[in-house]
Design a protein around this motif. Structure first.
Motif, PDB file in Angstrom:
ATOM      1  N   HIS A   8       0.854  -1.186   0.000  1.00  0.00           N
ATOM      2  CA  HIS A   8       0.000   0.000   0.000  1.00  0.00           C
ATOM      3  C   HIS A   8       0.891   1.236   0.000  1.00  0.00           C
ATOM      4  CE1 HIS A   8      -3.962  -1.848   1.667  1.00  0.00           C
ATOM      5  NE2 HIS A   8      -3.336  -2.690   0.862  1.00  0.00           N
ATOM      6  N   ASP A   9       0.346   2.351  -0.446  1.00  0.00           N
ATOM      7  CA  ASP A   9       1.098   3.603  -0.445  1.00  0.00           C
ATOM      8  C   ASP A   9       1.302   4.094   0.985  1.00  0.00           C
ATOM      9  OD1 ASP A   9       1.122   3.713  -3.240  1.00  0.00           O
ATOM     10  OD2 ASP A   9      -0.766   4.831  -3.314  1.00  0.00           O
ATOM     11  N   PRO A  10       2.447   4.719   1.249  1.00  0.00           N
ATOM     12  CA  PRO A  10       2.648   5.298   2.586  1.00  0.00           C
ATOM     13  C   PRO A  10       1.708   6.487   2.813  1.00  0.00           C
ATOM     14  CG  PRO A  10       4.464   5.890   1.137  1.00  0.00           C
ATOM     15  CD  PRO A  10       3.595   4.929   0.377  1.00  0.00           C
ATOM     16  N   HIS A  11       1.384   6.733   4.052  1.00  0.00           N
ATOM     17  CA  HIS A  11       0.478   7.820   4.416  1.00  0.00           C
ATOM     18  C   HIS A  11       0.929   8.397   5.751  1.00  0.00           C
ATOM     19  CE1 HIS A  11      -3.197  10.037   5.312  1.00  0.00           C
ATOM     20  NE2 HIS A  11      -3.557   9.845   4.052  1.00  0.00           N
ATOM     21  N   LEU A  12       0.671   9.674   5.931  1.00  0.00           N
ATOM     22  CA  LEU A  12       1.067  10.364   7.153  1.00  0.00           C
ATOM     23  C   LEU A  12       0.401   9.776   8.401  1.00  0.00           C
ATOM     24  CD1 LEU A  12       2.959  12.590   7.937  1.00  0.00           C
ATOM     25  CD2 LEU A  12       1.209  14.246   7.323  1.00  0.00           C
ATOM     26  N   LEU A  13      -0.847   9.338   8.300  1.00  0.00           N
ATOM     27  CA  LEU A  13      -1.536   8.756   9.457  1.00  0.00           C
ATOM     28  C   LEU A  13      -0.818   7.504   9.958  1.00  0.00           C
ATOM     29  CD1 LEU A  13      -5.212   9.099   8.193  1.00  0.00           C
ATOM     30  CD2 LEU A  13      -4.159  10.416  10.044  1.00  0.00           C
ATOM     31  N   TYR A  14      -0.458   6.612   9.046  1.00  0.00           N
ATOM     32  CA  TYR A  14       0.232   5.382   9.435  1.00  0.00           C
ATOM     33  C   TYR A  14       1.665   5.664   9.888  1.00  0.00           C
ATOM     34  CZ  TYR A  14      -3.715   3.297   7.031  1.00  0.00           C
ATOM     35  OH  TYR A  14      -4.974   2.952   6.636  1.00  0.00           O
ATOM     36  N   THR A  15       2.277   6.655   9.281  1.00  0.00           N
ATOM     37  CA  THR A  15       3.639   7.013   9.662  1.00  0.00           C
ATOM     38  C   THR A  15       3.666   7.511  11.100  1.00  0.00           C
ATOM     39  OG1 THR A  15       4.206   7.502   7.366  1.00  0.00           O
ATOM     40  CG2 THR A  15       5.622   8.471   9.068  1.00  0.00           C
ATOM     41  N   LEU A  16       2.728   8.379  11.459  1.00  0.00           N
ATOM     42  CA  LEU A  16       2.671   8.845  12.846  1.00  0.00           C
ATOM     43  C   LEU A  16       2.418   7.682  13.797  1.00  0.00           C
ATOM     44  CD1 LEU A  16       2.643  10.883  15.144  1.00  0.00           C
ATOM     45  CD2 LEU A  16       0.224  11.297  14.626  1.00  0.00           C
ATOM     46  N   SER A  17       1.500   6.804  13.449  1.00  0.00           N
ATOM     47  CA  SER A  17       1.207   5.663  14.327  1.00  0.00           C
ATOM     48  C   SER A  17       2.450   4.816  14.557  1.00  0.00           C
ATOM     49  CB  SER A  17       0.085   4.809  13.738  1.00  0.00           C
ATOM     50  OG  SER A  17      -1.131   5.512  13.757  1.00  0.00           O
ATOM     51  N   ALA A  18       3.201   4.554  13.516  1.00  0.00           N
ATOM     52  CA  ALA A  18       4.422   3.752  13.648  1.00  0.00           C
ATOM     53  C   ALA A  18       5.426   4.440  14.562  1.00  0.00           C
ATOM     54  CB  ALA A  18       5.036   3.503  12.270  1.00  0.00           C
ATOM     55  N   VAL A  19       5.612   5.738  14.378  1.00  0.00           N
ATOM     56  CA  VAL A  19       6.564   6.484  15.207  1.00  0.00           C
ATOM     57  C   VAL A  19       6.096   6.501  16.664  1.00  0.00           C
ATOM     58  CG1 VAL A  19       7.586   8.768  15.615  1.00  0.00           C
ATOM     59  CG2 VAL A  19       7.468   7.842  13.288  1.00  0.00           C
ATOM     60  N   GLN A  20       4.808   6.717  16.885  1.00  0.00           N
ATOM     61  CA  GLN A  20       4.289   6.732  18.257  1.00  0.00           C
ATOM     62  C   GLN A  20       4.487   5.384  18.954  1.00  0.00           C
ATOM     63  OE1 GLN A  20       0.275   8.008  17.325  1.00  0.00           O
ATOM     64  NE2 GLN A  20       0.638   9.997  18.290  1.00  0.00           N
ATOM     65  N   LEU A  43       5.831  16.442   2.472  1.00  0.00           N
ATOM     66  CA  LEU A  43       4.381  16.588   2.303  1.00  0.00           C
ATOM     67  C   LEU A  43       3.883  17.993   2.644  1.00  0.00           C
ATOM     68  CD1 LEU A  43       3.327  13.135   3.808  1.00  0.00           C
ATOM     69  CD2 LEU A  43       3.288  13.796   1.391  1.00  0.00           C
ATOM     70  N   GLN A  44       4.767  18.867   3.184  1.00  0.00           N
ATOM     71  CA  GLN A  44       4.338  20.229   3.501  1.00  0.00           C
ATOM     72  C   GLN A  44       4.187  21.032   2.216  1.00  0.00           C
ATOM     73  OE1 GLN A  44       6.775  22.820   6.056  1.00  0.00           O
ATOM     74  NE2 GLN A  44       4.865  23.643   6.896  1.00  0.00           N
ATOM     75  N   GLN A  45       3.117  21.818   2.166  1.00  0.00           N
ATOM     76  CA  GLN A  45       2.805  22.645   1.011  1.00  0.00           C
ATOM     77  C   GLN A  45       3.211  24.100   1.260  1.00  0.00           C
ATOM     78  OE1 GLN A  45       1.729  20.881  -1.774  1.00  0.00           O
ATOM     79  NE2 GLN A  45       2.444  19.397  -0.254  1.00  0.00           N
ATOM     80  N   PRO A  46       3.305  24.901   0.206  1.00  0.00           N
ATOM     81  CA  PRO A  46       3.738  26.299   0.370  1.00  0.00           C
ATOM     82  C   PRO A  46       2.888  27.123   1.352  1.00  0.00           C
ATOM     83  CG  PRO A  46       3.849  25.690  -1.943  1.00  0.00           C
ATOM     84  CD  PRO A  46       3.166  24.544  -1.223  1.00  0.00           C
ATOM     85  N   ASP A  47       1.594  26.759   1.512  1.00  0.00           N
ATOM     86  CA  ASP A  47       0.742  27.501   2.451  1.00  0.00           C
ATOM     87  C   ASP A  47       0.877  27.006   3.886  1.00  0.00           C
ATOM     88  OD1 ASP A  47      -0.626  25.072   2.371  1.00  0.00           O
ATOM     89  OD2 ASP A  47      -2.578  25.979   1.908  1.00  0.00           O
ATOM     90  N   GLY A  48       1.744  26.001   4.114  1.00  0.00           N
ATOM     91  CA  GLY A  48       1.958  25.466   5.452  1.00  0.00           C
ATOM     92  C   GLY A  48       1.188  24.199   5.743  1.00  0.00           C
ATOM     93  N   SER A  49       0.192  23.886   4.920  1.00  0.00           N
ATOM     94  CA  SER A  49      -0.597  22.668   5.111  1.00  0.00           C
ATOM     95  C   SER A  49       0.225  21.436   4.752  1.00  0.00           C
ATOM     96  CB  SER A  49      -1.860  22.710   4.239  1.00  0.00           C
ATOM     97  OG  SER A  49      -1.518  22.650   2.853  1.00  0.00           O
ATOM     98  N   PHE A  50      -0.354  20.266   5.006  1.00  0.00           N
ATOM     99  CA  PHE A  50       0.304  19.011   4.667  1.00  0.00           C
ATOM    100  C   PHE A  50      -0.636  18.121   3.876  1.00  0.00           C
ATOM    101  CE2 PHE A  50       2.875  20.446   8.111  1.00  0.00           C
ATOM    102  CZ  PHE A  50       4.139  19.973   7.832  1.00  0.00           C
ATOM    103  N   PHE A  51      -0.092  17.508   2.836  1.00  0.00           N
ATOM    104  CA  PHE A  51      -0.798  16.421   2.169  1.00  0.00           C
ATOM    105  C   PHE A  51      -0.703  15.209   3.089  1.00  0.00           C
ATOM    106  CE2 PHE A  51       0.263  17.786  -2.492  1.00  0.00           C
ATOM    107  CZ  PHE A  51      -0.676  18.798  -2.432  1.00  0.00           C
ATOM    108  N   GLY A  52      -1.707  14.348   3.032  1.00  0.00           N
ATOM    109  CA  GLY A  52      -1.643  13.104   3.784  1.00  0.00           C
ATOM    110  C   GLY A  52      -0.760  12.080   3.099  1.00  0.00           C
ATOM    111  N   ASP A  53      -0.686  12.193   1.779  1.00  0.00           N
ATOM    112  CA  ASP A  53       0.118  11.269   0.977  1.00  0.00           C
ATOM    113  C   ASP A  53       0.362  11.889  -0.393  1.00  0.00           C
ATOM    114  OD1 ASP A  53      -2.288  10.993  -0.458  1.00  0.00           O
ATOM    115  OD2 ASP A  53      -2.716   9.015   0.366  1.00  0.00           O
ATOM    116  N   LYS A  54       0.889  11.120  -1.303  1.00  0.00           N
ATOM    117  CA  LYS A  54       1.233  11.656  -2.626  1.00  0.00           C
ATOM    118  C   LYS A  54       0.013  12.065  -3.448  1.00  0.00           C
ATOM    119  CE  LYS A  54       1.506   7.229  -5.051  1.00  0.00           C
ATOM    120  NZ  LYS A  54       2.388   6.344  -5.809  1.00  0.00           N
ATOM    121  N   TRP A  55      -1.184  11.676  -3.021  1.00  0.00           N
ATOM    122  CA  TRP A  55      -2.388  11.976  -3.786  1.00  0.00           C
ATOM    123  C   TRP A  55      -2.932  13.363  -3.499  1.00  0.00           C
ATOM    124  CZ3 TRP A  55      -2.399   8.940  -7.658  1.00  0.00           C
ATOM    125  CH2 TRP A  55      -1.876   7.658  -7.532  1.00  0.00           C
ATOM    126  N   GLY A  56      -2.465  14.046  -2.460  1.00  0.00           N
ATOM    127  CA  GLY A  56      -2.717  15.468  -2.305  1.00  0.00           C
ATOM    128  C   GLY A  56      -3.888  15.926  -1.477  1.00  0.00           C
TER     129      GLY A  56
END
Length: 108
Positions: A8-20, A43-56
């Motif tokens: 599966h594609d990596p995602h910020l939600l799963y990445t945080l869970s693994a680190v925690q 994954l940080q965008q120019p406006d400061g937001s974050f994409f959850g994954d490569k899909w935006g």
């Protein structure tokens, strides 16, 4: 980043869970902290937001995940924290709650 399952594609939600989980059990040495921080900061965008994954998809949940993850890794210097917090501030609504993006209905 980490994904929810094999192939599966990596995602910020799963990445945080693994680190925690690794932090909780004192196993942070199992991580390549620089590699994880590079994934998250990318994954940080120019406006400061974050994409959850490569899909935006953008959502304030992902801002929380990114900030929490990088704080646990000691890598907050990898992102623009001022822009990240400004983005979250722009999501605050008249009722005191926060939407997923600026102008969206409150969910928290």
């Amino acid at each position: 980043g980490f994904s929810g399952n094999v192939n599966h594609d990596p995602h910020l939600l799963y990445t945080l869970s693994a680190v925690q989980i690794l932090a909780l059990f004192g196993e942070m040495s199992q991580l390549d902290k620089d590699l994880v921080a590079t994934y998250v900061s990318g994954l940080q965008q120019p406006d400061g937001s974050f994409f959850g994954d490569k899909w935006g998809e953008v959502d304030t949940r992902f801002s929380y995940c990114a900030l929490n993850c990088l704080a646990l890794l000691g890598k907050l210097d990898q992102i623009d924290v001022t822009k990240a917090t400004a983005f979250v501030s722009r999501c605050k609504n008249f009722d005191g709650g926060y939407g997923a993006v600026p102008g969206a209905e409150s969910h928290a």
